[in-house]
Design a protein around this motif. Structure first.
Motif, mmCIF file in Angstrom:
data_model
loop_
_atom_site.group_PDB
_atom_site.id
_atom_site.type_symbol
_atom_site.label_atom_id
_atom_site.label_comp_id
_atom_site.label_asym_id
_atom_site.label_seq_id
_atom_site.Cartn_x
_atom_site.Cartn_y
_atom_site.Cartn_z
ATOM 1 N N SER A 3 0.827 -1.207 0.000
ATOM 2 C CA SER A 3 0.000 0.000 0.000
ATOM 3 C C SER A 3 0.863 1.259 0.000
ATOM 4 C CB SER A 3 -0.915 -0.013 1.218
ATOM 5 O OG SER A 3 -1.670 1.177 1.296
ATOM 6 N N PHE A 4 1.935 1.250 0.813
ATOM 7 C CA PHE A 4 2.832 2.407 0.865
ATOM 8 C C PHE A 4 3.401 2.726 -0.525
ATOM 9 C CE2 PHE A 4 4.086 1.233 5.507
ATOM 10 C CZ PHE A 4 2.852 1.687 5.952
ATOM 11 N N PHE A 5 3.848 1.690 -1.210
ATOM 12 C CA PHE A 5 4.522 1.917 -2.495
ATOM 13 C C PHE A 5 3.536 2.233 -3.614
ATOM 14 C CE2 PHE A 5 8.390 0.222 -0.583
ATOM 15 C CZ PHE A 5 9.367 0.957 -1.228
ATOM 16 N N ARG A 6 2.306 1.714 -3.532
ATOM 17 C CA ARG A 6 1.320 2.092 -4.548
ATOM 18 C C ARG A 6 1.028 3.588 -4.451
ATOM 19 N NH1 ARG A 6 -1.596 -2.809 -2.895
ATOM 20 N NH2 ARG A 6 -1.132 -4.469 -4.397
ATOM 21 N N ASP A 7 0.857 4.074 -3.225
ATOM 22 C CA ASP A 7 0.633 5.517 -3.046
ATOM 23 C C ASP A 7 1.857 6.314 -3.510
ATOM 24 O OD1 ASP A 7 -1.827 4.970 -1.984
ATOM 25 O OD2 ASP A 7 -1.192 5.125 0.114
ATOM 26 N N TYR A 8 3.053 5.784 -3.201
ATOM 27 C CA TYR A 8 4.302 6.452 -3.595
ATOM 28 C C TYR A 8 4.387 6.584 -5.119
ATOM 29 C CZ TYR A 8 9.314 6.575 -4.782
ATOM 30 O OH TYR A 8 10.538 6.870 -5.335
ATOM 31 N N LEU A 9 4.099 5.490 -5.825
ATOM 32 C CA LEU A 9 4.179 5.524 -7.286
ATOM 33 C C LEU A 9 3.113 6.446 -7.880
ATOM 34 C CD1 LEU A 9 4.859 1.745 -8.113
ATOM 35 C CD2 LEU A 9 6.489 3.635 -8.123
ATOM 36 N N SER A 10 1.936 6.459 -7.275
ATOM 37 C CA SER A 10 0.883 7.352 -7.779
ATOM 38 C C SER A 10 1.296 8.816 -7.619
ATOM 39 C CB SER A 10 -0.427 7.092 -7.018
ATOM 40 O OG SER A 10 -0.912 5.790 -7.283
ATOM 41 N N GLN A 11 1.907 9.150 -6.485
ATOM 42 C CA GLN A 11 2.358 10.530 -6.264
ATOM 43 C C GLN A 11 3.468 10.902 -7.242
ATOM 44 O OE1 GLN A 11 2.996 11.718 -2.073
ATOM 45 N NE2 GLN A 11 1.969 9.782 -1.495
ATOM 46 N N ARG A 12 4.394 9.972 -7.483
ATOM 47 C CA ARG A 12 5.488 10.258 -8.417
ATOM 48 C C ARG A 12 4.947 10.411 -9.844
ATOM 49 N NH1 ARG A 12 10.796 9.533 -6.318
ATOM 50 N NH2 ARG A 12 11.349 10.556 -8.285
ATOM 51 N N ALA A 13 3.954 9.592 -10.187
ATOM 52 C CA ALA A 13 3.346 9.699 -11.514
ATOM 53 C C ALA A 13 2.632 11.034 -11.673
ATOM 54 C CB ALA A 13 2.384 8.535 -11.748
#
Length: 562
Positions: free
Chosen positions: A95-105
């Motif tokens: 969950s942490f990394f999905r949110d991280y990737l969405s923010q970076r995208a």
């Protein structure tokens, strides 16, 4: 409150760093939250991103939030390069990394690992890929593509070097001679490595005609285009493999690591052995069968060398190879061309070693190689003789290489006495006869027959492609037949160990011909007479009780005797 305290500029950045990467997860979370509020917080971005695997579970959340908030952010995939296998099973980390990737995208950052994968062990790439697949995010898919691309171009030298070896430029490369006759074949072979799909190469020729040198010259050409040569044979692949599946696993990984996409060429010195090896109770396919699909598809570029007879045998085993391999046939060089090559080699050796070669040295090497090593082996036999002589001379105090030095090298190589090899030296047949008669008493006729063959050898009247002599010793037990054979081996080759004795009473069946010439199949020629003679051609072969052998065995032997 702890984050507010650590965000105070009065607290040094070094202290904050120690807390952020420390073992206390609560203080680590506070320090990471504080970094996002500090003016100098960006200075720790690299350390946090690279050391991501050292963080506690909840510290990862604050670390990813900190990285996303930076104005100059590290590569998206840098913290992902620290992925462990257990990450893929932890729903919070996912969950942490999905949110991280969405923010970076959302910030339009590029999906890239940067230089982080170069610091990652090759064994960890599987864990990274598995974690990215579980994320199920468009940016994760882009990172998987980059990971696959990098894996295709990176060679695991540690794995390949554990059983094989890489060709590299050495001091002997400058001694390689590029023959004009090979120019067209080298051009065609070089072009084969640039086709799509690539064409594997087999160099066919008699022993010592220059097959390996041809491939070394080709490797030198392709080195400038980024190609590397990896060498491993059947014995190398099978070394240390004890359990079912181990060998197959090594073969498949070798195919992956030696792929054309990594600009690697697999040199197999004994491809015929590969066609005979690797089968067992649980595996019907040989090693060659297992790599054949990769050769057919062009994923694997293979170089190998064989004799014409073994080439025919190989195509008999695997007819499919006929259309897959580019074949280059090398013919032996004539005496004149070999002399020119020898002169060129001597000039290079003189520059490299400061040795001075006398004119008679080259002639001695050529005549000796032709008479004692066979004319079909030129130019290799003469070239090797010159190289060995130069090597011996460079280790000694002699700065001049003369004909006598070449003869001494040949004597060391074959075991033959210098007196027989040196045309400038006379031999006393009476002394030779006395030597034999002192060991084999009362057999003057048999001794004279042996001495006559030695005299013909000294005069150079023997056929280099045939035995020095074929003698039939008839007599009852204890009359000296075996002793005469031992004495001949000791006189000619310096030791009775050069006697190859076969008990022909074990050759009474028609199938015994395989003990002479090998079976030509999966068993190979390891224990056959022909294999033993090839290993040490300067020997005396004693066929004990030859009259008891099967007629088929005698017919095979008669082809050599005639």
């Amino acid at each position: 409150e702890a984050a507010t305290l650590l965000a105070d500029p009065a607290v040094s950045l070094e202290v904050v760093s120690q807390y952020a990467l420390g073992s206390n997860w609560a203080l680590s979370c506070a320090a990471l939250a504080a970094l996002g509020q500090r003016a100098d917080g960006a200075e720790l971005a690299q350390a946090i991103s690279v050391g991501f695997d050292k963080l506690h579970l909840w510290a990862m959340f604050f670390a990813l939030k900190y990285l996303c908030g930076l104005e100059r952010r590290p590569p998206v995939g840098e913290p992902l390069a620290a992925a462990k296998e257990w990450w893929a099973e932890n729903v919070l980390i996912l969950s942490f990394f999905r949110d991280y990737l969405s923010q970076r995208a959302a910030k339009n950052d590029s999906a890239t690992f940067g230089a982080s994968l170069a610091r990652t062990p090759s064994a960890s790439t599987g864990a990274i890929r598995g974690f990215l697949e579980r994320l199920n995010h468009p940016m994760a898919l882009a990172l998987i593509g980059q990971l696959d691309s990098l894996q295709r171009s990176n060679v695991d030298r540690g794995f390949l070097g554990s059983f094989g070896r890489f060709w590299s430029e050495t001091k002997d490369d400058e001694l390689l001679i590029d023959l004009d006759e090979w120019g067209e074949a080298l051009d065609a072979a070089q072009a084969g490595a640039q086709l799509t799909p690539v064409r594997s190469l087999v160099v066919s020729g008699e022993p010592r005609v220059g097959k390996t040198s041809f491939l070394q010259l080709l490797a030198r050409r392709l080195a400038g285009r980024g190609w590397t040569i990896f060498e491993a044979g059947g014995a190398d692949l099978m070394a240390g493999q004890q359990w079912f599946g181990q060998l197959e696993g090594r073969i498949q990984r070798t195919i992956e690591e030696a792929a054309v996409s990594k600009k690697l060429i697999w040199y197999i010195p004994d491809i015929l052995q590969l066609a005979r090896s690797g089968t067992h109770q649980g595996q019907a396919a040989s090693i060659l069968d297992q790599i054949l699909p990769a050769i057919q598809s062009g994923r694997l570029l293979v170089w190998t060398e064989v004799s014409p007879k073994n080439m025919a045998r190989l195509l008999q085993f695997r007819p499919a190879l006929r259309g897959l391999l580019e074949v280059v046939r090398l013919e032996p060089q004539d005496q004149q061309r070999t002399a020119a090559l020898a002169q060129s080699l001597v000039e290079r050796l003189a520059c490299k070693t400061r040795l001075k070669f006398e004119p008679g040295a080259i002639e001695a090497a050529l005549s000796s190689a032709r008479q004692y090593m066979g004319s079909g082996n030129l130019p290799g036999s003469a070239i090797d003789l010159i190289r060995l002589t130069a090597n011996r001379a460079s280790k000694g105090a002699n700065a001049h290489v003369e004909a006598g030095d070449v003869i001494a090298t040949l004597s060391q190589l074959t075991g033959l006495p210098i007196g027989i090899l040196d045309n400038q030296e006379r031999i006393d047949l009476g002394e030779i006869r006395a030597y034999f008669c002192a060991r084999v008493i009362g057999q003057n006729e048999a001794v004279s027959a042996v001495v006559e063959r030695i005299a013909m050898l000294k005069a150079g009247l023997n056929d280099p492609g045939k035995p020095i002599g074929v003698l039939l010793f008839a007599g009852s037990t204890g009359t000296g037949k075996t002793e005469l054979a031992k004495t001949t081996a000791e006189y000619l080759f310096g030791s009775t160990d050069r006697l190859i004795r076969l008990d022909m009473s074990e050759f009474q069946g028609a199938e015994a011909t395989t003990k002479v010439i090998g079976d030509g199949g999966a068993g190979g020629e390891t224990d056959s007479l022909i294999a033993r003679v090839r290993k040490q051609p300067f020997s005396v072969v004693l066929l004990d009780e030859v009259g008891t052998a099967h007629p088929d065995v005698l017919n095979v032997l008669l082809q050599v005797f005639d």
